[in-house]
Enzyme design. Sequence first.
Site, short mmCIF file in Angstrom:
data_model
loop_
_atom_site.label_atom_id
_atom_site.label_comp_id
_atom_site.label_asym_id
_atom_site.label_seq_id
_atom_site.Cartn_x
_atom_site.Cartn_y
_atom_site.Cartn_z
N CYS A 2 96.97 -48.42 54.49
CA CYS A 2 97.32 -49.72 55.02
C CYS A 2 96.69 -48.76 56.79
O CYS A 2 95.96 -47.87 57.50
CB CYS A 2 98.25 -49.71 54.91
SG CYS A 2 99.27 -50.12 53.28
N ARG A 50 97.87 -54.24 54.58
CA ARG A 50 97.99 -54.22 53.53
C ARG A 50 96.16 -53.13 52.58
O ARG A 50 95.82 -54.38 52.39
CB ARG A 50 99.28 -53.98 52.98
CG ARG A 50 99.56 -52.34 51.37
CD ARG A 50 100.41 -53.97 50.45
NE ARG A 50 100.96 -52.46 49.23
CZ ARG A 50 100.95 -53.10 48.48
NH1 ARG A 50 101.49 -54.64 47.82
NH2 ARG A 50 101.33 -52.69 47.15
N SER A 52 96.27 -52.57 48.90
CA SER A 52 97.75 -52.32 48.06
C SER A 52 97.13 -51.05 46.85
O SER A 52 95.78 -51.74 46.24
CB SER A 52 97.25 -53.75 47.10
OG SER A 52 98.11 -54.40 47.94
N ASN A 75 100.91 -45.89 56.65
CA ASN A 75 99.71 -45.96 56.23
C ASN A 75 99.91 -44.38 55.73
O ASN A 75 100.44 -43.65 56.14
CB ASN A 75 98.80 -46.24 57.53
CG ASN A 75 97.92 -45.41 57.26
OD1 ASN A 75 97.10 -45.68 56.43
ND2 ASN A 75 97.12 -44.83 57.95
N GLU A 77 99.72 -42.27 51.07
CA GLU A 77 99.90 -42.19 49.88
C GLU A 77 101.42 -40.91 49.57
O GLU A 77 100.62 -40.33 50.47
CB GLU A 77 98.69 -42.50 49.32
CG GLU A 77 97.76 -42.86 48.47
CD GLU A 77 98.73 -44.88 48.41
OE1 GLU A 77 99.59 -44.76 47.34
OE2 GLU A 77 97.75 -45.32 48.49
#
Length: 606
Positions: A2, A50, A52, A75, A77
């Site tokens: 993001c 975002r 996704s 932002n 993972e």
Amino acid sequence: MCGIAGVFAVGGTLPFGGGVVESMCRQIVHRGPDDQGVYRDASAQIGMRRLSIIDVGGGHQPIHNEDESIQVVFNGEIYNFQELRRELEARGHRFYTHSDTECIVHAYEEYGDACFSHLRGMFAIAIVDKARQRLVLGRDRLGKKPLYYSLLPGGVLAFASELKCLFEVPGFSPRISHRATLDYFVLGYVPAPASIYEGVHKLLPAHSLTVERGQIRTQCYWQPQFEPKLQGDEATLKRQLLEQIEEAVRVRLVSDVPFGAFLSGGLDSSVVAALMARNLSQPVKTFSIGFEEERFNELPAARAVARHIGAEHHEFVVEADAVEAMRDLVWYFDEPFGDSSALPTHLVSKMAVGHVKMVLSGDGGDELFAGYERYRKYQTLLDLRSRSLGLAGVGLRALSAVLPGAAGVRLGRIGQRIVQDFPDDYLSGVAICNRDDLALVLKPELAQLDPFASVRHHFLDGDAQGLDRILRGDMATYLSDDIMVKVDRMTMANSLEARAPLLDHKLLEFSARLPQDMKLRGGTGKYLFKQVARELLPAEVLDKPKQGFAIPVAHWLRHELRERMTDTLTSSSFRQRGLFDSAGVERCMSRHRPAATTTANCSGCC
């Protein structure tokens, strides 16, 4: 993946109304085209765009805790989110989504500002703690995800994933930094914590920033440790290294959307792709880019790897008109950036996003395992200094005065480096400009500044010795401020997520403690890594010379880019900046015109 943005009142109440964070988010739609979310109250506005990847339907941000007193935008993972979730649920926390973002919320509740050390992944995070009237920002250990911030008039702290967002905040008034300008000409990038603008900072990797009770403080939550060295014979360390790399790849294969891999044909991306293939039941989608100019083209090696691992392979050959894409790059980077490999990274990302939404890359192998040619060359420099008892510098500089052309220039520069102290003797070998170049193109008040003042301390701090000092310094500078910036901006420009298994912090902690001769041995870099690669890759990839992800920029400056270069560097706006010596720029530019006899006489600025 993001982009995030926000404003926070250091003194208690924002001096402007709603809508600012929405304007900031509109500047980074490319980072997250799937969704937008905002939270606002009297003292804070935070928002995100975002892309996704995890919990596609239920991961709308901001994410909050049970009583909504903590709000988070994020932002990146988190690869250990499932394990972390189980741990937090066992401690009584209740989840309402399946996203990795919610683990950050409850980890902050449980561990406070120490929550970042519990996260394995890449991230830029903003946490609003309403009950305590505080803002907490955090950035991942190696700076994979960007985060800029600035304290504006009126006591407003503004932050964002990209610089362009700050222009939407009332009171932001950008001024070009002279120090950052010099840094760019020396290094090819602007090193953190600075940006190209005065008063705008990058949050350093592995750091958090807290705003509370009118005070702003930053702190470091992690550093790589190079000592004590690992024990064990070569076979044992090789097995352990393979296990570490494979596990780093495996945890990055969690995704709710299609994914693939960048495959340059080099060793690092080939190892990552091979381990992906070993851990997937379907063929890996691989993406490669090449050039018509043979010496820049690695497509044959990439094809060999793709065949070897049974990949579904895609490739694209860059033609001359691809230089038109460079206009877009200026907008995505926001500040000066001199790494020419940004263009092929942009183009391969553009190709990949037609097939997948996430890719794994091979970034980081050269810094972790000493793969760059400059490490070998620096060792040669040290050997020459030692064998000559320090007298080689005088002799080489004298010889350079009588030798014409490029040979004399090279000898003179080697002679200068030999008499310098560490780390200047190393940095002057990787800098793109030396003092003569700077004096040619910059005004004297800039050219006379210490060229390495902004980065020297990264090579002197910490417990590292010998080669490890250089690797540690390069990780803190070139890796985070060049390589990671390039990968983030160019993939996000195309709404594509990139994950870098070789930059997993657990793998880095292991590689840092490898004996130095397991990295650089007998003039060969990546020694142990190459032994691992021999179990995974065909011989023609293992034995080919290292190329790097380069483009024929010198040719383009003489042809396709010549007119644009001339128009830009002779414009009135360029002269009015007051930073450059126009006559010196003209001399440097003339060396890239077809009438020039040879490129060999160009100094570093060219």
